[in-house]
Design a protein around this motif. Structure first.
Motif, PDB file in Angstrom:
ATOM      1  N   ASN A   1       5.745 -17.791   2.784  1.00  0.00           N
ATOM      2  CA  ASN A   1       5.170 -18.217   1.174  1.00  0.00           C
ATOM      3  C   ASN A   1       4.261 -17.107   0.627  1.00  0.00           C
ATOM      4  OD1 ASN A   1       7.044 -20.716   0.961  1.00  0.00           O
ATOM      5  ND2 ASN A   1       5.485 -21.911   2.167  1.00  0.00           N
ATOM      6  N   LEU A   2       3.759 -16.180   1.357  1.00  0.00           N
ATOM      7  CA  LEU A   2       2.703 -15.246   1.299  1.00  0.00           C
ATOM      8  C   LEU A   2       2.988 -14.680  -0.370  1.00  0.00           C
ATOM      9  CD1 LEU A   2       2.531 -13.582   5.247  1.00  0.00           C
ATOM     10  CD2 LEU A   2       0.491 -15.059   3.552  1.00  0.00           C
ATOM     11  N   THR A   3       1.949 -14.326  -0.724  1.00  0.00           N
ATOM     12  CA  THR A   3       2.389 -13.591  -1.924  1.00  0.00           C
ATOM     13  C   THR A   3       2.404 -11.860  -1.083  1.00  0.00           C
ATOM     14  OG1 THR A   3      -0.166 -13.120  -1.719  1.00  0.00           O
ATOM     15  CG2 THR A   3       0.310 -14.820  -2.820  1.00  0.00           C
ATOM     16  N   CYS A   4       2.888 -11.229  -2.781  1.00  0.00           N
ATOM     17  CA  CYS A   4       3.067  -9.691  -2.338  1.00  0.00           C
ATOM     18  C   CYS A   4       1.586  -9.027  -1.784  1.00  0.00           C
ATOM     19  CB  CYS A   4       3.930  -9.123  -3.208  1.00  0.00           C
ATOM     20  SG  CYS A   4       5.376  -9.672  -3.510  1.00  0.00           S
ATOM     21  N   SER A   5       0.525  -9.467  -2.264  1.00  0.00           N
ATOM     22  CA  SER A   5       0.217  -8.499  -1.825  1.00  0.00           C
ATOM     23  C   SER A   5      -0.860  -8.995  -0.406  1.00  0.00           C
ATOM     24  CB  SER A   5      -1.456  -8.480  -2.727  1.00  0.00           C
ATOM     25  OG  SER A   5      -1.841 -10.896  -2.233  1.00  0.00           O
ATOM     26  N   GLN A   6      -0.264 -10.104  -0.025  1.00  0.00           N
ATOM     27  CA  GLN A   6      -0.908 -10.447   1.199  1.00  0.00           C
ATOM     28  C   GLN A   6       0.661  -9.977   1.968  1.00  0.00           C
ATOM     29  OE1 GLN A   6      -0.458 -14.777   0.568  1.00  0.00           O
ATOM     30  NE2 GLN A   6      -2.867 -14.900   0.826  1.00  0.00           N
ATOM     31  N   ILE A   7       1.560  -9.971   1.973  1.00  0.00           N
ATOM     32  CA  ILE A   7       2.338  -9.371   2.959  1.00  0.00           C
ATOM     33  C   ILE A   7       2.443  -7.558   3.206  1.00  0.00           C
ATOM     34  CG2 ILE A   7       4.965  -8.543   2.980  1.00  0.00           C
ATOM     35  CD1 ILE A   7       5.601 -11.412   1.599  1.00  0.00           C
ATOM     36  N   ALA A   8       1.407  -6.749   1.758  1.00  0.00           N
ATOM     37  CA  ALA A   8       1.525  -5.899   1.562  1.00  0.00           C
ATOM     38  C   ALA A   8      -0.012  -5.754   3.337  1.00  0.00           C
ATOM     39  CB  ALA A   8       0.491  -5.204   0.539  1.00  0.00           C
ATOM     40  N   LYS A   9      -1.098  -6.209   3.294  1.00  0.00           N
ATOM     41  CA  LYS A   9      -1.778  -6.495   4.215  1.00  0.00           C
ATOM     42  C   LYS A   9      -1.080  -7.032   5.385  1.00  0.00           C
ATOM     43  CE  LYS A   9      -5.720  -7.177   0.948  1.00  0.00           C
ATOM     44  NZ  LYS A   9      -7.135  -8.142   0.283  1.00  0.00           N
ATOM     45  N   ARG A  10      -0.120  -7.448   5.708  1.00  0.00           N
ATOM     46  CA  ARG A  10       0.091  -7.523   6.623  1.00  0.00           C
ATOM     47  C   ARG A  10       0.718  -6.435   7.711  1.00  0.00           C
ATOM     48  NH1 ARG A  10      -2.288 -11.812   6.463  1.00  0.00           N
ATOM     49  NH2 ARG A  10      -1.660 -14.201   6.590  1.00  0.00           N
ATOM     50  N   ILE A  11       1.509  -5.581   7.009  1.00  0.00           N
ATOM     51  CA  ILE A  11       1.949  -4.405   7.060  1.00  0.00           C
ATOM     52  C   ILE A  11       2.099  -3.667   7.226  1.00  0.00           C
ATOM     53  CG2 ILE A  11       4.488  -5.880   6.669  1.00  0.00           C
ATOM     54  CD1 ILE A  11       4.657  -3.915   4.203  1.00  0.00           C
ATOM     55  N   GLY A  12       0.184  -3.584   7.054  1.00  0.00           N
ATOM     56  CA  GLY A  12      -0.512  -1.995   7.112  1.00  0.00           C
ATOM     57  C   GLY A  12      -1.317  -1.388   4.921  1.00  0.00           C
ATOM     58  N   TYR A  13      -0.731  -1.886   4.430  1.00  0.00           N
ATOM     59  CA  TYR A  13      -0.845  -1.619   3.275  1.00  0.00           C
ATOM     60  C   TYR A  13      -1.919  -2.142   2.467  1.00  0.00           C
ATOM     61  CZ  TYR A  13       3.080   0.890   4.488  1.00  0.00           C
ATOM     62  OH  TYR A  13       4.569   1.781   4.193  1.00  0.00           O
TER      63      TYR A  13
ATOM     64  N   HIS B  20      -0.475  -1.986  -4.712  1.00  0.00           N
ATOM     65  CA  HIS B  20       0.733  -0.900  -6.064  1.00  0.00           C
ATOM     66  C   HIS B  20       1.311   0.193  -4.998  1.00  0.00           C
ATOM     67  CE1 HIS B  20      -1.237  -2.438  -8.992  1.00  0.00           C
ATOM     68  NE2 HIS B  20      -2.658  -2.607  -9.005  1.00  0.00           N
ATOM     69  N   TYR B  21       0.155   0.632  -4.175  1.00  0.00           N
ATOM     70  CA  TYR B  21       1.284   1.566  -3.402  1.00  0.00           C
ATOM     71  C   TYR B  21       2.433   0.775  -2.284  1.00  0.00           C
ATOM     72  CZ  TYR B  21       2.595   5.203   0.483  1.00  0.00           C
ATOM     73  OH  TYR B  21       2.945   5.730   1.175  1.00  0.00           O
ATOM     74  N   PHE B  22       2.060  -0.412  -1.793  1.00  0.00           N
ATOM     75  CA  PHE B  22       3.502  -1.013  -1.078  1.00  0.00           C
ATOM     76  C   PHE B  22       4.304  -1.168  -1.874  1.00  0.00           C
ATOM     77  CE2 PHE B  22       4.594  -5.525  -0.692  1.00  0.00           C
ATOM     78  CZ  PHE B  22       5.530  -4.882   0.794  1.00  0.00           C
ATOM     79  N   HIS B  23       4.279  -1.741  -3.648  1.00  0.00           N
ATOM     80  CA  HIS B  23       5.529  -1.834  -4.496  1.00  0.00           C
ATOM     81  C   HIS B  23       5.778  -0.737  -5.188  1.00  0.00           C
ATOM     82  CE1 HIS B  23       3.467  -6.098  -5.383  1.00  0.00           C
ATOM     83  NE2 HIS B  23       4.507  -5.747  -6.086  1.00  0.00           N
ATOM     84  N   ARG B  24       5.660   0.914  -5.166  1.00  0.00           N
ATOM     85  CA  ARG B  24       6.683   1.554  -4.976  1.00  0.00           C
ATOM     86  C   ARG B  24       7.266   1.718  -4.609  1.00  0.00           C
ATOM     87  NH1 ARG B  24       0.327   3.622  -7.080  1.00  0.00           N
ATOM     88  NH2 ARG B  24       1.122   4.886  -5.383  1.00  0.00           N
ATOM     89  N   LEU B  25       6.361   1.840  -3.067  1.00  0.00           N
ATOM     90  CA  LEU B  25       7.382   2.318  -1.460  1.00  0.00           C
ATOM     91  C   LEU B  25       8.343   1.489  -1.261  1.00  0.00           C
ATOM     92  CD1 LEU B  25       7.020   4.374   0.544  1.00  0.00           C
ATOM     93  CD2 LEU B  25       5.463   2.648   2.179  1.00  0.00           C
ATOM     94  N   PHE B  26       8.129  -0.510  -1.807  1.00  0.00           N
ATOM     95  CA  PHE B  26       9.246  -0.603  -1.508  1.00  0.00           C
ATOM     96  C   PHE B  26      10.616  -0.530  -2.055  1.00  0.00           C
ATOM     97  CE2 PHE B  26      11.231  -4.396  -2.098  1.00  0.00           C
ATOM     98  CZ  PHE B  26      11.454  -5.230  -0.455  1.00  0.00           C
ATOM     99  N   LYS B  27       9.711  -0.365  -3.619  1.00  0.00           N
ATOM    100  CA  LYS B  27      10.945   0.278  -4.646  1.00  0.00           C
ATOM    101  C   LYS B  27      11.740   1.265  -4.389  1.00  0.00           C
ATOM    102  CE  LYS B  27      12.487   0.150  -9.453  1.00  0.00           C
ATOM    103  NZ  LYS B  27      11.486  -0.934 -11.188  1.00  0.00           N
ATOM    104  N   LYS B  28      10.689   2.465  -3.774  1.00  0.00           N
ATOM    105  CA  LYS B  28      11.764   3.558  -3.475  1.00  0.00           C
ATOM    106  C   LYS B  28      12.440   3.429  -2.384  1.00  0.00           C
ATOM    107  CE  LYS B  28      10.718   8.355  -1.426  1.00  0.00           C
ATOM    108  NZ  LYS B  28       9.658   8.780  -0.879  1.00  0.00           N
ATOM    109  N   ASN B  29      12.441   2.628  -1.287  1.00  0.00           N
ATOM    110  CA  ASN B  29      13.089   2.159   0.192  1.00  0.00           C
ATOM    111  C   ASN B  29      14.246   1.473  -0.434  1.00  0.00           C
ATOM    112  OD1 ASN B  29      11.713   4.381   2.216  1.00  0.00           O
ATOM    113  ND2 ASN B  29      10.478   3.567   0.992  1.00  0.00           N
ATOM    114  N   VAL B  30      14.189   0.468  -1.333  1.00  0.00           N
ATOM    115  CA  VAL B  30      14.960  -0.039  -1.951  1.00  0.00           C
ATOM    116  C   VAL B  30      15.709  -0.420  -3.186  1.00  0.00           C
ATOM    117  CG1 VAL B  30      14.982  -3.081  -1.358  1.00  0.00           C
ATOM    118  CG2 VAL B  30      13.510  -1.739   0.313  1.00  0.00           C
ATOM    119  N   GLY B  31      14.776  -0.186  -3.413  1.00  0.00           N
ATOM    120  CA  GLY B  31      15.425  -0.477  -5.167  1.00  0.00           C
ATOM    121  C   GLY B  31      15.494  -1.423  -5.928  1.00  0.00           C
ATOM    122  N   ILE B  32      14.788  -2.183  -5.266  1.00  0.00           N
ATOM    123  CA  ILE B  32      13.737  -3.265  -6.512  1.00  0.00           C
ATOM    124  C   ILE B  32      12.609  -3.167  -5.898  1.00  0.00           C
ATOM    125  CG2 ILE B  32      16.183  -4.074  -7.082  1.00  0.00           C
ATOM    126  CD1 ILE B  32      15.923  -6.002  -4.740  1.00  0.00           C
TER     127      ILE B  32
END
Length: 313
Positions: A263-275, A279-291
């Motif tokens: 149930n983590l927010t996107c910003s919490q998930i970003a920190k959990r995985i090292g980002y 905003h950088y996490f969102h761009r990187l995720f969309k670049k790799n996953v397409g959404i």
């Protein structure tokens, strides 16, 4: 501080980490887990020396004082890792003037409710299928190991707090990762490596265990005994990608798992995985996953809803 306390009585149904002992299959149950705990919580008898039928993995992250194990006091220092087996006397806090620790408490049960009460070292041998010995003396983790231990424990809590079956499955898979961490960092292992071992495999294994950290090429060169340029070429030849791209893929896969099973927010998930930069996490995720991460989570939730509708027809 954030924590998990088990509130349901039924056993975990997943079979991610079961142990066979004397002809019986034992299933794990996580009772409690906490990160950065700085006050005593729970039953009154735990305020002093006590025993119970559980395993404790307790890591002091900030502390001043002593802890007790089997009638012996030891300095409680930052990085002190305390491992307690069932019915082993212990006291984590009453002789500490201040403390902060991260811990997990768990047991293994058979179907007839028998509890596995073997020493933790013996449990590790059962888990690996080979004799395992904890390092002699006090167990002490360095700053990087502390960060890794807390990160693994945080993921366990995140998955358990999702209150879903797949979240519970991932929690117990991650408990196995925590046990792996103990084996690799505080057990005596044969350090002899095959003379023909591919350095790229050594680098890959290192990234697998440290993917949420900032890993430099210098570090990879040091552990592989190769130059930075050579290890990039060798890794790419072996795995068809660069070390950095491999690490990024691990982070994205971890993010996808947390988006589906927590149930983590996107910003919490970003920190959990090292980002640290959301905003950088969102761009990187969309670049790799397409959404975007939010779109990925919504598509998963929608897919689960359709699946349930089909099952109910």
């Amino acid at each position: 501080m954030f924590r998990y306390v088990r509130t349901k009585s039924e056993r975990c149904r997943c079979q991610a980490i079961n142990l066979l002992h004397e002809g019986k299959c034992f299933f794990p149950v996580i009772h409690h887990a906490a990160v950065d705990q700085n006050k005593v919580l729970g039953e009154r008898f735990t305020l002093g020396v006590h025993t119970h039928e559980v395993y404790h993995l307790n890591l002091y992250t900030k502390t001043a004082g002593e802890f007790l194990i089997d009638d012996e006091f030891h300095p409680a220092e930052t990085g002190s890792l305390v491992i307690v087996s069932p019915w082993e006397k212990h006291d984590f806090v009453t002789r500490c003037s201040s403390f902060e620790y991260s811990e997990i408490t768990f047991s293994f049960f058979a179907n007839d409710s028998e509890t596995l009460n073997i020493p933790f070292q013996e449990l590790l041998s059962l888990y690996t299928g080979t004799e395992i010995k904890l390092k002699s003396g006090r167990l002490k983790l360095d700053a990087r190991q502390i960060s890794q231990f807390v990160s693994i424990l945080s993921r366990i809590i995140d998955f358990l707090e999702s209150k879903t079956e797949i979240g519970e499955f991932n929690a117990y898979r991650t408990l196995a990762s925590l046990i792996d961490f103990i084996i690799l960092n505080v057990c005596e292992l044969d350090s002899k490596q095959p003379s023909n071992e591919n350095p790229a495999n050594i680098v890959k294994s290192y990234i697998d265990g440290h993917f949420i950290e900032n890993i430099s090429l210098r570090t990879l060169a040091e552990i592989s005994y190769l130059s930075e340029g050579h290890i990039i070429k060798l890794f790419k030849k072996s795995f068809k990608t660069t070390p950095l791209n491999y690490q990024t893929n691990l982070r994205i896969e971890a993010a996808k798992t947390l988006l589906k099973c927590s149930n983590l927010t996107c910003s919490q998930i970003a920190k959990r995985i090292g980002y640290d930069n959301n905003h950088y996490f969102h761009r990187l995720f969309k670049k790799n996953v397409g959404i975007t991460p939010k779109q990925y989570r919504n598509s998963y939730v929608k897919g689960q809803g359709l699946k349930k509708k089909k099952q109910n027809i």
